[in-house]
Design a protein around this motif. Sequence first.
Motif, PDB file in Angstrom:
ATOM      1  N   ARG A   1      72.357  28.865 -17.744  1.00  0.00           N
ATOM      2  CA  ARG A   1      71.318  28.727 -16.534  1.00  0.00           C
ATOM      3  C   ARG A   1      71.481  27.625 -15.541  1.00  0.00           C
ATOM      4  NH1 ARG A   1      66.503  26.751 -18.346  1.00  0.00           N
ATOM      5  NH2 ARG A   1      67.272  25.861 -20.017  1.00  0.00           N
ATOM      6  N   PHE A   2      72.284  26.758 -15.838  1.00  0.00           N
ATOM      7  CA  PHE A   2      72.465  25.376 -15.034  1.00  0.00           C
ATOM      8  C   PHE A   2      74.139  25.315 -14.673  1.00  0.00           C
ATOM      9  CE2 PHE A   2      69.047  22.359 -16.612  1.00  0.00           C
ATOM     10  CZ  PHE A   2      68.067  23.211 -16.588  1.00  0.00           C
ATOM     11  N   THR A   3      74.373  24.872 -13.520  1.00  0.00           N
ATOM     12  CA  THR A   3      75.907  24.761 -13.072  1.00  0.00           C
ATOM     13  C   THR A   3      75.736  23.354 -12.321  1.00  0.00           C
ATOM     14  OG1 THR A   3      75.879  27.056 -12.659  1.00  0.00           O
ATOM     15  CG2 THR A   3      77.627  25.655 -11.765  1.00  0.00           C
ATOM     16  N   ILE A   4      76.804  22.533 -12.853  1.00  0.00           N
ATOM     17  CA  ILE A   4      77.234  21.268 -12.364  1.00  0.00           C
ATOM     18  C   ILE A   4      78.465  21.550 -11.271  1.00  0.00           C
ATOM     19  CG2 ILE A   4      78.776  20.602 -14.353  1.00  0.00           C
ATOM     20  CD1 ILE A   4      77.806  17.643 -13.784  1.00  0.00           C
ATOM     21  N   SER A   5      78.499  20.822 -10.367  1.00  0.00           N
ATOM     22  CA  SER A   5      79.717  20.883  -9.428  1.00  0.00           C
ATOM     23  C   SER A   5      79.540  19.459  -8.690  1.00  0.00           C
ATOM     24  CB  SER A   5      79.409  22.006  -8.339  1.00  0.00           C
ATOM     25  OG  SER A   5      78.507  21.735  -7.911  1.00  0.00           O
ATOM     26  N   ARG A   6      81.033  19.203  -8.377  1.00  0.00           N
ATOM     27  CA  ARG A   6      81.298  18.078  -7.490  1.00  0.00           C
ATOM     28  C   ARG A   6      81.898  18.319  -6.093  1.00  0.00           C
ATOM     29  NH1 ARG A   6      84.520  14.207 -11.310  1.00  0.00           N
ATOM     30  NH2 ARG A   6      84.338  12.879  -9.364  1.00  0.00           N
ATOM     31  N   ASP A   7      81.311  17.530  -5.048  1.00  0.00           N
ATOM     32  CA  ASP A   7      81.905  17.434  -3.595  1.00  0.00           C
ATOM     33  C   ASP A   7      82.950  16.282  -3.409  1.00  0.00           C
ATOM     34  OD1 ASP A   7      82.793  17.494  -1.059  1.00  0.00           O
ATOM     35  OD2 ASP A   7      81.281  18.776  -0.553  1.00  0.00           O
ATOM     36  N   ASN A   8      83.937  16.046  -3.526  1.00  0.00           N
ATOM     37  CA  ASN A   8      84.465  14.752  -3.641  1.00  0.00           C
ATOM     38  C   ASN A   8      84.710  14.088  -2.350  1.00  0.00           C
ATOM     39  OD1 ASN A   8      85.064  14.583  -6.329  1.00  0.00           O
ATOM     40  ND2 ASN A   8      87.089  15.300  -6.231  1.00  0.00           N
ATOM     41  N   ALA A   9      84.697  15.128  -1.341  1.00  0.00           N
ATOM     42  CA  ALA A   9      84.624  14.643   0.248  1.00  0.00           C
ATOM     43  C   ALA A   9      83.338  14.099   0.496  1.00  0.00           C
ATOM     44  CB  ALA A   9      84.825  15.772   0.935  1.00  0.00           C
ATOM     45  N   LYS A  10      82.158  14.366  -0.168  1.00  0.00           N
ATOM     46  CA  LYS A  10      80.747  13.807  -0.018  1.00  0.00           C
ATOM     47  C   LYS A  10      80.261  12.816  -1.033  1.00  0.00           C
ATOM     48  CE  LYS A  10      79.260  18.079   2.371  1.00  0.00           C
ATOM     49  NZ  LYS A  10      78.220  18.996   2.694  1.00  0.00           N
ATOM     50  N   ASN A  11      81.145  12.363  -1.978  1.00  0.00           N
ATOM     51  CA  ASN A  11      80.776  11.649  -3.064  1.00  0.00           C
ATOM     52  C   ASN A  11      79.685  12.251  -3.885  1.00  0.00           C
ATOM     53  OD1 ASN A  11      83.050  10.038  -2.430  1.00  0.00           O
ATOM     54  ND2 ASN A  11      82.038   8.013  -2.483  1.00  0.00           N
ATOM     55  N   THR A  12      79.498  13.449  -3.891  1.00  0.00           N
ATOM     56  CA  THR A  12      78.304  13.803  -4.469  1.00  0.00           C
ATOM     57  C   THR A  12      78.586  15.103  -5.689  1.00  0.00           C
ATOM     58  OG1 THR A  12      77.210  13.867  -2.262  1.00  0.00           O
ATOM     59  CG2 THR A  12      76.148  15.384  -3.867  1.00  0.00           C
ATOM     60  N   VAL A  13      77.779  14.868  -6.629  1.00  0.00           N
ATOM     61  CA  VAL A  13      77.720  15.666  -7.809  1.00  0.00           C
ATOM     62  C   VAL A  13      76.310  16.299  -7.693  1.00  0.00           C
ATOM     63  CG1 VAL A  13      76.775  14.013  -9.323  1.00  0.00           C
ATOM     64  CG2 VAL A  13      77.859  16.071 -10.300  1.00  0.00           C
ATOM     65  N   TYR A  14      76.323  17.846  -8.089  1.00  0.00           N
ATOM     66  CA  TYR A  14      74.957  18.710  -7.966  1.00  0.00           C
ATOM     67  C   TYR A  14      74.802  19.092  -9.247  1.00  0.00           C
ATOM     68  CZ  TYR A  14      76.459  18.683  -2.938  1.00  0.00           C
ATOM     69  OH  TYR A  14      76.783  18.218  -1.877  1.00  0.00           O
ATOM     70  N   LEU A  15      73.569  19.293  -9.614  1.00  0.00           N
ATOM     71  CA  LEU A  15      73.210  20.370 -10.689  1.00  0.00           C
ATOM     72  C   LEU A  15      72.231  21.400 -10.062  1.00  0.00           C
ATOM     73  CD1 LEU A  15      73.403  20.498 -13.732  1.00  0.00           C
ATOM     74  CD2 LEU A  15      71.054  19.371 -14.044  1.00  0.00           C
ATOM     75  N   GLN A  16      72.775  22.557 -10.289  1.00  0.00           N
ATOM     76  CA  GLN A  16      71.785  23.658  -9.853  1.00  0.00           C
ATOM     77  C   GLN A  16      71.210  24.267 -11.105  1.00  0.00           C
ATOM     78  OE1 GLN A  16      71.454  25.393  -6.752  1.00  0.00           O
ATOM     79  NE2 GLN A  16      69.786  26.375  -8.025  1.00  0.00           N
ATOM     80  N   MET A  17      69.899  24.380 -11.039  1.00  0.00           N
ATOM     81  CA  MET A  17      69.154  24.729 -12.312  1.00  0.00           C
ATOM     82  C   MET A  17      68.412  25.969 -12.039  1.00  0.00           C
ATOM     83  SD  MET A  17      67.783  21.038 -13.236  1.00  0.00           S
ATOM     84  CE  MET A  17      66.885  20.828 -11.963  1.00  0.00           C
ATOM     85  N   ASN A  18      68.832  27.005 -12.766  1.00  0.00           N
ATOM     86  CA  ASN A  18      67.962  28.220 -12.454  1.00  0.00           C
ATOM     87  C   ASN A  18      67.508  28.763 -13.766  1.00  0.00           C
ATOM     88  OD1 ASN A  18      69.356  28.532  -9.961  1.00  0.00           O
ATOM     89  ND2 ASN A  18      71.033  29.636 -10.924  1.00  0.00           N
ATOM     90  N   SER A  19      66.434  29.675 -13.717  1.00  0.00           N
ATOM     91  CA  SER A  19      65.509  30.020 -14.641  1.00  0.00           C
ATOM     92  C   SER A  19      64.821  28.886 -15.524  1.00  0.00           C
ATOM     93  CB  SER A  19      66.546  31.000 -15.644  1.00  0.00           C
ATOM     94  OG  SER A  19      67.047  32.226 -15.185  1.00  0.00           O
ATOM     95  N   LEU A  20      64.416  27.971 -14.871  1.00  0.00           N
ATOM     96  CA  LEU A  20      63.778  26.922 -15.319  1.00  0.00           C
ATOM     97  C   LEU A  20      62.681  27.123 -16.231  1.00  0.00           C
ATOM     98  CD1 LEU A  20      64.325  24.468 -12.432  1.00  0.00           C
ATOM     99  CD2 LEU A  20      64.946  24.009 -14.621  1.00  0.00           C
ATOM    100  N   LYS A  21      62.515  26.392 -17.534  1.00  0.00           N
ATOM    101  CA  LYS A  21      61.362  26.682 -18.640  1.00  0.00           C
ATOM    102  C   LYS A  21      60.855  25.296 -18.583  1.00  0.00           C
ATOM    103  CE  LYS A  21      64.973  29.318 -21.202  1.00  0.00           C
ATOM    104  NZ  LYS A  21      65.621  29.455 -22.539  1.00  0.00           N
ATOM    105  N   PRO A  22      59.588  25.621 -19.176  1.00  0.00           N
ATOM    106  CA  PRO A  22      58.574  24.186 -19.284  1.00  0.00           C
ATOM    107  C   PRO A  22      59.535  23.296 -20.075  1.00  0.00           C
ATOM    108  CG  PRO A  22      57.461  26.138 -19.772  1.00  0.00           C
ATOM    109  CD  PRO A  22      58.711  26.868 -19.520  1.00  0.00           C
ATOM    110  N   GLU A  23      60.393  23.521 -21.062  1.00  0.00           N
ATOM    111  CA  GLU A  23      61.012  22.436 -22.008  1.00  0.00           C
ATOM    112  C   GLU A  23      62.101  21.871 -21.287  1.00  0.00           C
ATOM    113  OE1 GLU A  23      60.507  25.717 -22.505  1.00  0.00           O
ATOM    114  OE2 GLU A  23      61.854  26.658 -23.757  1.00  0.00           O
ATOM    115  N   ASP A  24      62.269  22.179 -19.874  1.00  0.00           N
ATOM    116  CA  ASP A  24      63.492  21.523 -18.992  1.00  0.00           C
ATOM    117  C   ASP A  24      62.777  20.183 -18.193  1.00  0.00           C
ATOM    118  OD1 ASP A  24      64.802  24.852 -18.245  1.00  0.00           O
ATOM    119  OD2 ASP A  24      65.506  23.335 -19.644  1.00  0.00           O
ATOM    120  N   THR A  25      61.199  20.315 -18.464  1.00  0.00           N
ATOM    121  CA  THR A  25      60.666  19.087 -17.941  1.00  0.00           C
ATOM    122  C   THR A  25      61.146  17.976 -18.371  1.00  0.00           C
ATOM    123  OG1 THR A  25      58.699  20.377 -17.472  1.00  0.00           O
ATOM    124  CG2 THR A  25      58.344  17.971 -17.653  1.00  0.00           C
ATOM    125  N   ALA A  26      61.513  16.587 -17.353  1.00  0.00           N
ATOM    126  CA  ALA A  26      62.000  15.662 -17.857  1.00  0.00           C
ATOM    127  C   ALA A  26      62.397  14.877 -16.419  1.00  0.00           C
ATOM    128  CB  ALA A  26      63.488  15.831 -18.924  1.00  0.00           C
TER     129      ALA A  26
END
Length: 115
Positions: free
Chosen positions: A66-91
């Motif tokens: 459901r989740f995908t982590i990725s990074r863009d070193n040129a932008k000094n950025t890490v991403y977390l794409q979260m799909n099909s979110l559930k109430p238990e993902d609340t945090a």
Amino acid sequence: QVQLVESGGGLVQPGGSLRLSCVASGSDYSAANMGWYRQAPGKQRELVARISRGGTTTYADSVQGRFTISRDNAKNTVYLQMNSLKPEDTAVYYCNSVLRFSVYWGQGTQVTVSS
């Protein structure tokens, strides 16, 4: 010293998607192992996903597929794409960086999954 600034949290309905971003200061970002953790009320902080400096990814069983982590070193950025979110993902979601045995944390961003 590394500073991490997260963004992208918010309120979303079950089944929805969000993308979290974490921008890291400093010139050694590409050498750091990066991760996302989360902490729900009354619970311990737990690993959600991490990505090594070489791009190897690891996921918690609860978010695998459901989740995908990725990074863009040129932008000094890490991403977390979260799909099909559930109430238990609340945090509160925290960005994490491990660089040369030093550990750094962002301030956290709230994710609430509710109808």
